[in-house]
Design an enzyme around this catalytic site. Structure first.
Site, PDB file in Angstrom:
ATOM      1  N   CYS A 113       0.817  -1.226   0.000  1.00  0.00           N
ATOM      2  CA  CYS A 113       0.000   0.000   0.000  1.00  0.00           C
ATOM      3  C   CYS A 113       0.849   1.274   0.000  1.00  0.00           C
ATOM      4  O   CYS A 113       0.343   2.360  -0.263  1.00  0.00           O
ATOM      5  CB  CYS A 113      -0.929   0.013   1.201  1.00  0.00           C
ATOM      6  SG  CYS A 113      -1.987  -1.418   1.269  1.00  0.00           S
ATOM      7  N   HIS A 254      -3.427   6.955   3.561  1.00  0.00           N
ATOM      8  CA  HIS A 254      -3.824   5.721   2.880  1.00  0.00           C
ATOM      9  C   HIS A 254      -5.242   5.345   3.324  1.00  0.00           C
ATOM     10  O   HIS A 254      -5.573   5.412   4.500  1.00  0.00           O
ATOM     11  CB  HIS A 254      -2.837   4.606   3.234  1.00  0.00           C
ATOM     12  CG  HIS A 254      -3.260   3.263   2.763  1.00  0.00           C
ATOM     13  ND1 HIS A 254      -3.733   3.043   1.483  1.00  0.00           N
ATOM     14  CD2 HIS A 254      -3.303   2.055   3.395  1.00  0.00           C
ATOM     15  CE1 HIS A 254      -4.031   1.761   1.355  1.00  0.00           C
ATOM     16  NE2 HIS A 254      -3.783   1.144   2.496  1.00  0.00           N
ATOM     17  N   ASN A 284     -10.146  -0.248   0.035  1.00  0.00           N
ATOM     18  CA  ASN A 284      -8.686  -0.143   0.089  1.00  0.00           C
ATOM     19  C   ASN A 284      -8.125  -0.572  -1.269  1.00  0.00           C
ATOM     20  O   ASN A 284      -8.166  -1.744  -1.623  1.00  0.00           O
ATOM     21  CB  ASN A 284      -8.166  -1.051   1.216  1.00  0.00           C
ATOM     22  CG  ASN A 284      -6.652  -1.032   1.350  1.00  0.00           C
ATOM     23  OD1 ASN A 284      -5.948  -0.486   0.502  1.00  0.00           O
ATOM     24  ND2 ASN A 284      -6.157  -1.639   2.402  1.00  0.00           N
TER      25      ASN A 284
HETATM   26  O1  UT7 Z   1      -3.741  -1.485   3.574  1.00  0.00           O
HETATM   27  C1  UT7 Z   1      -2.944  -1.669   4.712  1.00  0.00           C
HETATM   28  C2  UT7 Z   1      -3.221  -2.937   5.346  1.00  0.00           C
HETATM   29  N1  UT7 Z   1      -4.562  -3.196   5.754  1.00  0.00           N
HETATM   30  C3  UT7 Z   1      -5.150  -2.574   6.776  1.00  0.00           C
HETATM   31  O2  UT7 Z   1      -4.717  -1.561   7.246  1.00  0.00           O
HETATM   32  C4  UT7 Z   1      -6.316  -3.248   7.381  1.00  0.00           C
HETATM   33  C5  UT7 Z   1      -6.123  -3.327   8.865  1.00  0.00           C
HETATM   34  N2  UT7 Z   1      -7.151  -4.027   9.605  1.00  0.00           N
HETATM   35  C6  UT7 Z   1      -8.442  -3.661   9.668  1.00  0.00           C
HETATM   36  O3  UT7 Z   1      -8.870  -2.755   9.009  1.00  0.00           O
HETATM   37  C7  UT7 Z   1      -9.332  -4.383  10.646  1.00  0.00           C
HETATM   38  O4  UT7 Z   1      -8.544  -5.178  11.491  1.00  0.00           O
HETATM   39  C8  UT7 Z   1     -10.404  -5.268   9.960  1.00  0.00           C
HETATM   40  C9  UT7 Z   1     -11.475  -4.384   9.334  1.00  0.00           C
HETATM   41  C10 UT7 Z   1      -9.775  -6.179   8.936  1.00  0.00           C
HETATM   42  C11 UT7 Z   1     -11.118  -6.129  11.017  1.00  0.00           C
HETATM   43  O5  UT7 Z   1     -11.646  -5.320  12.037  1.00  0.00           O
HETATM   44  P1  UT7 Z   1     -11.374  -5.703  13.579  1.00  0.00           P
HETATM   45  O6  UT7 Z   1     -12.111  -4.726  14.384  1.00  0.00           O
HETATM   46  O7  UT7 Z   1      -9.895  -5.790  13.747  1.00  0.00           O
HETATM   47  O8  UT7 Z   1     -12.085  -7.112  13.685  1.00  0.00           O
HETATM   48  P2  UT7 Z   1     -11.468  -8.515  14.102  1.00  0.00           P
HETATM   49  O9  UT7 Z   1     -10.550  -8.996  13.042  1.00  0.00           O
HETATM   50  O10 UT7 Z   1     -10.952  -8.416  15.480  1.00  0.00           O
HETATM   51  O11 UT7 Z   1     -12.761  -9.428  14.073  1.00  0.00           O
HETATM   52  C12 UT7 Z   1     -13.839  -9.198  14.974  1.00  0.00           C
HETATM   53  C13 UT7 Z   1     -14.933 -10.216  14.695  1.00  0.00           C
HETATM   54  C14 UT7 Z   1     -14.439 -11.638  14.515  1.00  0.00           C
HETATM   55  O12 UT7 Z   1     -15.386 -12.508  15.099  1.00  0.00           O
HETATM   56  P3  UT7 Z   1     -15.126 -13.184  16.534  1.00  0.00           P
HETATM   57  O13 UT7 Z   1     -13.839 -13.926  16.385  1.00  0.00           O
HETATM   58  O14 UT7 Z   1     -15.031 -12.034  17.485  1.00  0.00           O
HETATM   59  O15 UT7 Z   1     -16.326 -14.034  16.706  1.00  0.00           O
HETATM   60  C15 UT7 Z   1     -14.457 -11.849  13.036  1.00  0.00           C
HETATM   61  O16 UT7 Z   1     -14.641 -13.186  12.663  1.00  0.00           O
HETATM   62  O17 UT7 Z   1     -15.607  -9.873  13.463  1.00  0.00           O
HETATM   63  C16 UT7 Z   1     -15.644 -11.026  12.627  1.00  0.00           C
HETATM   64  N3  UT7 Z   1     -15.604 -10.611  11.233  1.00  0.00           N
HETATM   65  C17 UT7 Z   1     -16.686 -10.295  10.513  1.00  0.00           C
HETATM   66  N4  UT7 Z   1     -17.999 -10.279  10.809  1.00  0.00           N
HETATM   67  C18 UT7 Z   1     -18.847  -9.890   9.862  1.00  0.00           C
HETATM   68  C19 UT7 Z   1     -14.502 -10.445  10.465  1.00  0.00           C
HETATM   69  N5  UT7 Z   1     -14.868 -10.043   9.248  1.00  0.00           N
HETATM   70  C20 UT7 Z   1     -16.210  -9.932   9.243  1.00  0.00           C
HETATM   71  C21 UT7 Z   1     -17.159  -9.550   8.281  1.00  0.00           C
HETATM   72  N6  UT7 Z   1     -18.470  -9.530   8.628  1.00  0.00           N
HETATM   73  N7  UT7 Z   1     -16.796  -9.183   7.027  1.00  0.00           N
END
Ligand code: UT7
Length: 327
Positions: A113, A254, A284
């Site tokens: 990125c 970004h 993104n």
């Molecule tokens: O471009 C540079 C690199 N990329 C980034 O900068 C992205 C960085 N990361 C993020 O933006 C965030 O970490 C995400 C948006 C990817 C995820 O958000 P989060 O608040 O960190 O969520 P999490 O990964 O901690 O997941 C929370 C819960 C999980 O369920 P459990 O384990 O708590 O039951 C996931 O399975 O949300 C669940 N989950 C979803 N639920 C509904 C993950 N993806 C989804 C989804 N819909 N699409």
């Protein structure tokens, strides 16, 4: 020593839109989850016969037209991408041919990125050293081809598109005041694509059955590092120029996640009206995100002559980067 200045910007995006509602039909997710966790509402996705070069060439043409630069004047074409048309040759060479930029040296740059920002830094350094007069820096991706559309953790995040900037030697006050690039390879395996390189050569059993041609990300770890690294890159840029956050007219971060952008802006003490955000419409787009945002800000009049613009990136590698510009 000459300064380097951005004299034209351009962007190009696919027509096809995938909304959060569309994704609800593909994986177990909801518009509400995606909107609150990321800020993304929809993203653009390439059609079958559209490739990274398709959007890169169009964005490049638009940037050249704005700057009044002929393709044959270019000394350098740098493409930041992690989704080139092929592993080799460089997609930048395909772009060179399509644009007719006969005398340009052309190469791809892999900094995820941060790819556009790394390219901007290299172009600036070449120009300041007198090794080039005019450069075209592009960030372009077709991430939809390497996203696992069955993985809700990642497929909701990404989109396709390209942005470009013409950078040229100039005198005077306006121009690129500084660029800084950083890497932290200790986290390389938190955001990567396992196959298509020398570690995992093509094999039906492994690379296809194990879905190794799709990107993998440990989102939560990436998230935490992103906020810290973007703050560090921004502060480094300001300190190098004896400026403070109050000097910034527009912050172009970004576009990965609204919460990352808001947290970074808060750490810098920037009010919402100084932060450019378009990720609700494109998701993104990796290396393309900053140059698309820069082009939109430029064309919409959100940037005016004399403004101080801070661009700030973070991506796989990890890589991160900043550039401070007096427009
Ligand atoms: O471009 C540079 C690199 N990329 C980034 O900068 C992205 C960085 N990361 C993020 O933006 C965030 O970490 C995400 C948006 C990817 C995820 O958000 P989060 O608040 O960190 O969520 P999490 O990964 O901690 O997941 C929370 C819960 C999980 O369920 P459990 O384990 O708590 O039951 C996931 O399975 O949300 C669940 N989950 C979803 N639920 C509904 C993950 N993806 C989804 C989804 N819909 N699409």
């Amino acid at each position: 020593m000459s300064r380097a200045r951005i004299t034209g910007t351009g962007s190009a995006l696919p027509d096809k839109i995938i909304t959060n509602r569309d994704l609800e039909q593909m994986v177990e997710t909801s518009d509400e989850w995606i909107t609150t966790r990321t800020g993304i509402k929809e993203r653009r996705i390439a059609a079958d016969r559209e490739y990274t070069s398709t959007f890169a060439v169009e964005a490049g043409r638009r940037a050249l037209a704005m700057s009044g630069t002929g393709a044959d004047e270019l000394d350098l074409i740098i493409l930041g991408t992690v989704t080139p048309d092929f592993p080799f040759p460089a997609t930048a060479c395909i772009i060179q041919k399509e644009l007719g930029a006969h005398k340009a040296a052309a190469f791809d740059l892999s900094a995820a990125c941060s790819g556009f920002m790394y390219g901007l830094s290299i172009a600036t350094t070449h120009i300041r050293a007198g090794a080039a007069k005019k450069a075209l820096v592009i960030g372009a991706e077709v991430l939809s081809r390497v996203v696992d559309w069955t993985d809700r953790n990642t497929c909701i995040l990404f989109g396709d598109g390209a942005g470009a900037a013409v950078v040229e030697a100039c005198e005077g006050e306006s121009g690129i005041l500084s660029t800084h690039i950083f890497s932290d390879g200790s986290h390389w395996d938190q955001l990567y694509l396992p196959a298509a390189g020398s570690r995992n050569p093509a094999s039906c059993q492994r690379t296809i059955d194990e879905r190794l041609y799709y990107l993998r990300m440990e989102g939560n770890d990436v998230y935490k590092h992103a906020v810290r690294a973007m703050e560090e890159a921004a502060i480094t840029a300001l300190n190098a120029n004896g400026m403070s956050p109050s000097d910034i007219s527009l912050f172009i971060p970004h576009q990965a996640n609204r919460r990352i952008i808001d947290a970074t802006a808060k750490r810098l003490g920037l009010s919402e009206d100084k932060v450019f955000v378009n990720l609700h419409t494109y998701g993104n787009t990796s290396a393309a995100s900053i140059p698309i945002a820069l082009d939109e800000a430029n064309r919409s009049g959100a940037i005016k002559k004399g403004d101080i613009v801070l661009m700030d990136a973070f991506g796989g590698g990890f890589t991160y980067a900043s550039a401070l510009v007096r427009w």
